[in-house]
Structure formats: C-alpha cells, structure tokens
Design a protein around this motif. Structure first.
Motif, PDB file in Angstrom:
ATOM      1  N   ASN A  91      39.788  40.545  43.907  1.00 34.09           N
ATOM      2  CA  ASN A  91      39.875  40.266  45.339  1.00 34.09           C
ATOM      3  C   ASN A  91      41.283  40.691  45.745  1.00 34.09           C
ATOM      4  O   ASN A  91      42.229  39.911  45.633  1.00 34.09           O
ATOM      5  CB  ASN A  91      39.666  38.780  45.621  1.00 34.09           C
ATOM      6  CG  ASN A  91      38.304  38.296  45.171  1.00 34.09           C
ATOM      7  OD1 ASN A  91      37.369  39.080  45.055  1.00 34.09           O
ATOM      8  ND2 ASN A  91      38.188  37.007  44.906  1.00 34.09           N
ATOM      9  N   LEU A  92      41.441  41.917  46.168  1.00 31.98           N
ATOM     10  CA  LEU A  92      42.772  42.476  46.364  1.00 31.98           C
ATOM     11  C   LEU A  92      43.507  41.822  47.532  1.00 31.98           C
ATOM     12  O   LEU A  92      42.905  41.572  48.584  1.00 31.98           O
ATOM     13  CB  LEU A  92      42.669  43.982  46.619  1.00 31.98           C
ATOM     14  CG  LEU A  92      42.150  44.834  45.465  1.00 31.98           C
ATOM     15  CD1 LEU A  92      42.043  46.289  45.899  1.00 31.98           C
ATOM     16  CD2 LEU A  92      43.047  44.714  44.239  1.00 31.98           C
ATOM     17  N   PRO A  93      44.802  41.571  47.365  1.00 30.74           N
ATOM     18  CA  PRO A  93      45.604  41.129  48.512  1.00 30.74           C
ATOM     19  C   PRO A  93      45.522  42.180  49.614  1.00 30.74           C
ATOM     20  O   PRO A  93      45.738  43.375  49.350  1.00 30.74           O
ATOM     21  CB  PRO A  93      47.025  41.029  47.933  1.00 30.74           C
ATOM     22  CG  PRO A  93      46.822  40.873  46.455  1.00 30.74           C
ATOM     23  CD  PRO A  93      45.595  41.667  46.128  1.00 30.74           C
ATOM     24  N   THR A 112      35.365  47.146  40.989  1.00 34.92           N
ATOM     25  CA  THR A 112      34.632  46.291  41.909  1.00 34.92           C
ATOM     26  C   THR A 112      35.682  45.488  42.655  1.00 34.92           C
ATOM     27  O   THR A 112      36.299  44.571  42.094  1.00 34.92           O
ATOM     28  CB  THR A 112      33.662  45.365  41.149  1.00 34.92           C
ATOM     29  OG1 THR A 112      32.803  46.178  40.337  1.00 34.92           O
ATOM     30  CG2 THR A 112      32.819  44.546  42.114  1.00 34.92           C
ATOM     31  N   LEU A 113      35.907  45.846  43.907  1.00 34.73           N
ATOM     32  CA  LEU A 113      37.080  45.378  44.639  1.00 34.73           C
ATOM     33  C   LEU A 113      36.718  44.874  46.025  1.00 34.73           C
ATOM     34  O   LEU A 113      35.815  45.421  46.673  1.00 34.73           O
ATOM     35  CB  LEU A 113      38.092  46.521  44.783  1.00 34.73           C
ATOM     36  CG  LEU A 113      38.494  47.235  43.484  1.00 34.73           C
ATOM     37  CD1 LEU A 113      39.267  48.507  43.794  1.00 34.73           C
ATOM     38  CD2 LEU A 113      39.309  46.311  42.593  1.00 34.73           C
ATOM     39  N   MET A 114      37.446  43.879  46.481  1.00 33.83           N
ATOM     40  CA  MET A 114      37.206  43.344  47.811  1.00 33.83           C
ATOM     41  C   MET A 114      38.276  43.831  48.780  1.00 33.83           C
ATOM     42  O   MET A 114      39.474  43.785  48.474  1.00 33.83           O
ATOM     43  CB  MET A 114      37.194  41.812  47.795  1.00 33.83           C
ATOM     44  CG  MET A 114      36.768  41.209  49.132  1.00 33.83           C
ATOM     45  SD  MET A 114      36.607  39.412  49.022  1.00 33.83           S
ATOM     46  CE  MET A 114      38.319  38.956  48.751  1.00 33.83           C
ATOM     47  N   PHE A 115      37.818  44.301  49.938  1.00 29.32           N
ATOM     48  CA  PHE A 115      38.693  44.797  50.990  1.00 29.32           C
ATOM     49  C   PHE A 115      38.277  44.177  52.326  1.00 29.32           C
ATOM     50  O   PHE A 115      37.183  43.620  52.453  1.00 29.32           O
ATOM     51  CB  PHE A 115      38.568  46.323  51.137  1.00 29.32           C
ATOM     52  CG  PHE A 115      38.909  47.111  49.913  1.00 29.32           C
ATOM     53  CD1 PHE A 115      40.193  47.573  49.710  1.00 29.32           C
ATOM     54  CD2 PHE A 115      37.937  47.415  48.970  1.00 29.32           C
ATOM     55  CE1 PHE A 115      40.505  48.329  48.576  1.00 29.32           C
ATOM     56  CE2 PHE A 115      38.238  48.162  47.847  1.00 29.32           C
ATOM     57  CZ  PHE A 115      39.534  48.622  47.655  1.00 29.32           C
ATOM     58  N   GLN A 116      39.125  44.332  53.323  1.00 28.97           N
ATOM     59  CA  GLN A 116      38.678  44.086  54.681  1.00 28.97           C
ATOM     60  C   GLN A 116      37.538  45.063  54.987  1.00 28.97           C
ATOM     61  O   GLN A 116      37.547  46.209  54.526  1.00 28.97           O
ATOM     62  CB  GLN A 116      39.815  44.294  55.674  1.00 28.97           C
ATOM     63  CG  GLN A 116      40.959  43.313  55.533  1.00 28.97           C
ATOM     64  CD  GLN A 116      42.030  43.526  56.573  1.00 28.97           C
ATOM     65  OE1 GLN A 116      41.732  43.836  57.724  1.00 28.97           O
ATOM     66  NE2 GLN A 116      43.288  43.374  56.190  1.00 28.97           N
TER      67      GLN A 116
END
Length: 289
Positions: free
Chosen positions: A127-129, A154-158
């Motif tokens: 869950n990337l800053p 597998t990354l979380m972005f806006q």
C-alpha cells in the motif's frame, strides 16, 4: 471483522503505540484486515516467496502477507514510530519478517533481493505512500538489468494514478506513466478501496494495480524514451510536428524515420510508436555532424 492471526487488532496497536497517520509521509492506515488479506492474496502465490513491502506502517498488510503464507517479507519503513509495532509482528512470525528502516527511494532493493532471494525474483506487494508512489513505480519500471528483481507488483495507488498507469492511446489518462508501464509490463486495475476503509479517510478512492513484467520489452534507452514522452505530452494537444521541436532535431525528419504522421498527437501514439521515436532520435543524433 475476522481476525487473521492472534495479534491484537490494529486499532489497539495504533492506540498503544500512539501512532497517527502523517500527511507529510503520505500515510493513510488501512485497518480492515479482511481488505489487507484480499490485497495479500492478489499478490499471487506467496509460499516460499520473498515479498518486498514498502511503507508497512503499523503492519496491517504485513500481517496479512505472513498469515497468507509468505515465505519471508522484507518491509521498508521510513517512519521510526512504526518500528516497535512491526517488531511485535516479527516476534510473532520468527525469521519471516525483516524490517529495514529507510527511504524506499534510496534503499537498493535489488541488492537486498539478490542477497536474500536465493537467486529468485521477489514479489512487490504494498500500500504505497501516496506522496512517493509515482517516483517509486517509475524507478521500478526503469530497473536494470531487465527482467528486474521483481516478478510481479501488486500496488495500491490513488485511483487517478492507477488510471494513468493502465491507460492506452486515446484515453484521457494516457501519458508518461501509461507509456512506461505499457513498455515494460502488462498492467491492470484489480479492485478499488473506498476512502472509508482508511484512517484517516483520504479524499479519493484508491485502486490496487497488478503489474507483470514483460520478459522482452522493446529495446530502447529509458532516458531517451522519457525525453521523447515528456516533449510529446508537454504539449499534448498540439501536433507532434510542433511538440517535438525541443528535442534538438527536425521533428519532420524524426517523425519520418519513426514512420509517424506529423499531424498525429501524443495521445494517439502507442508504446511501440514512442519507442521508434526514441530510437530514431538516438540514430539522428549519432548521424549529426
């Protein structure tokens, strides 16, 4: 909310360690362990796999990765306030969690994977800053040599950033990220997370994106590709015969060498077209007196 392990609920952990999400670090804590487990599972097969996580915070996703069977997690955390909470997770999963205090933009993750991965690639799950998500991704997309140290990301972005990553020509979101991600990976949005899932709630929806590296992306110098893309999208509404003038070579000559009509606009050019332009620019500069 179902518990995924025997550790205390994340809200209790945050309260006990007096943690609060810092806007300056782009933090928004994801406390629902059902959601963190979903992200962990989206990371692909975890057993006997080295996982790299950036920005674990109080460790919600870290716990999910370990509970789902990750062989080992290397978590890179810049915020010293979170280290005690992460140490508790490491004690609960002996030998399976290593926490590295540092800025992920400066840490040599490739070296860490080479040392600890047993010759295998790692999987990126994070869950990337929000404030460093884009530069982190660009660095991973430009990694050398290629194939890189990561087998999947597998990354979380806006949501807006996620749409830019997966965008293709004639999409309003298509630009630098879409070209770079499309050049070296196959990317798609897996699912969204509502602002209410986070503490504090951000003002935007978040999206989890999965990127799979292409084994043999088109050959091009990344620096030159970025120069061409920046010039083209810097004036995206103009025709390429105008927007490419700053590259130091006659745009008509460059476009002809790349087989692209001078009246086209940046948003109409696919990844292969930008690669041809970048390679034509290198060839043109080489031939110039």
């Amino acid at each position: 909310m179902a518990q995924i392990d025997d550790l205390p609920p994340l809200r209790d952990v945050i309260a006990r360690h007096e943690l609060s999400a810092l806007k300056s670090l782009g933090q928004n804590f994801l406390l629902d362990l059902n959601l963190t487990a979903r992200i962990a599972r989206a990371g692909g097969p975890l057993a006997d796999t080295l996982i790299v996580e950036v920005g674990p915070g109080p460790g919600g996703l870290t716990r999910a990765l370990l509970a789902e069977g990750a062989g080992k997690v290397v978590a890179i955390e810049r915020d010293r306030r979170c280290l005690a909470a992460l140490a508790e997770i490491a004690a609960h999963y002996p030998g399976r969690l290593e926490v590295i205090e540092g800025d992920a933009l400066e840490v040599d993750i490739g070296r860490i994977v080479a040392e600890q991965g047993g010759g295998k690639q790692a999987r990126l799950v994070a869950n990337l800053p929000y404030n460093v998500a884009t530069p982190l991704l660009v660095g991973w997309l430009r990694a050398e040599p290629w194939p890189a140290w990561w087998a999947s990301a597998t990354l979380m972005f806006q949501r807006e950033v996620a749409e830019r990553i997966v965008a293709t020509p004639d999409d309003d979101h298509y630009g630098r990220l879409g070209v770079l991600a499309g050049w070296r990976t196959e990317a798609r949005i897996l699912f969204d997370l509502a602002p209410s899932a986070f503490t504090p709630p951000p003002k935007v929806t978040s999206s989890v994106v999965r990127l799979i590296p292409r084994e043999t992306p088109l050959a091009v110098d990344p620096d030159v590709l970025e120069r061409v893309v920046a010039a083209a999208f810097g004036q995206r509404r103009k025709m390429l015969r105008q927007s490419l003038k700053g590259l130091g070579i006659d745009p008509a000559t460059l476009l002809a060498a790349a087989g692209i009509e001078p009246t086209r606009r940046a948003e109409e050019i696919d990844v292969a077209g930008f690669v041809r332009l970048a390679n034509a620019l290198v060839a043109g500069k080489t031939k110039a007196p």
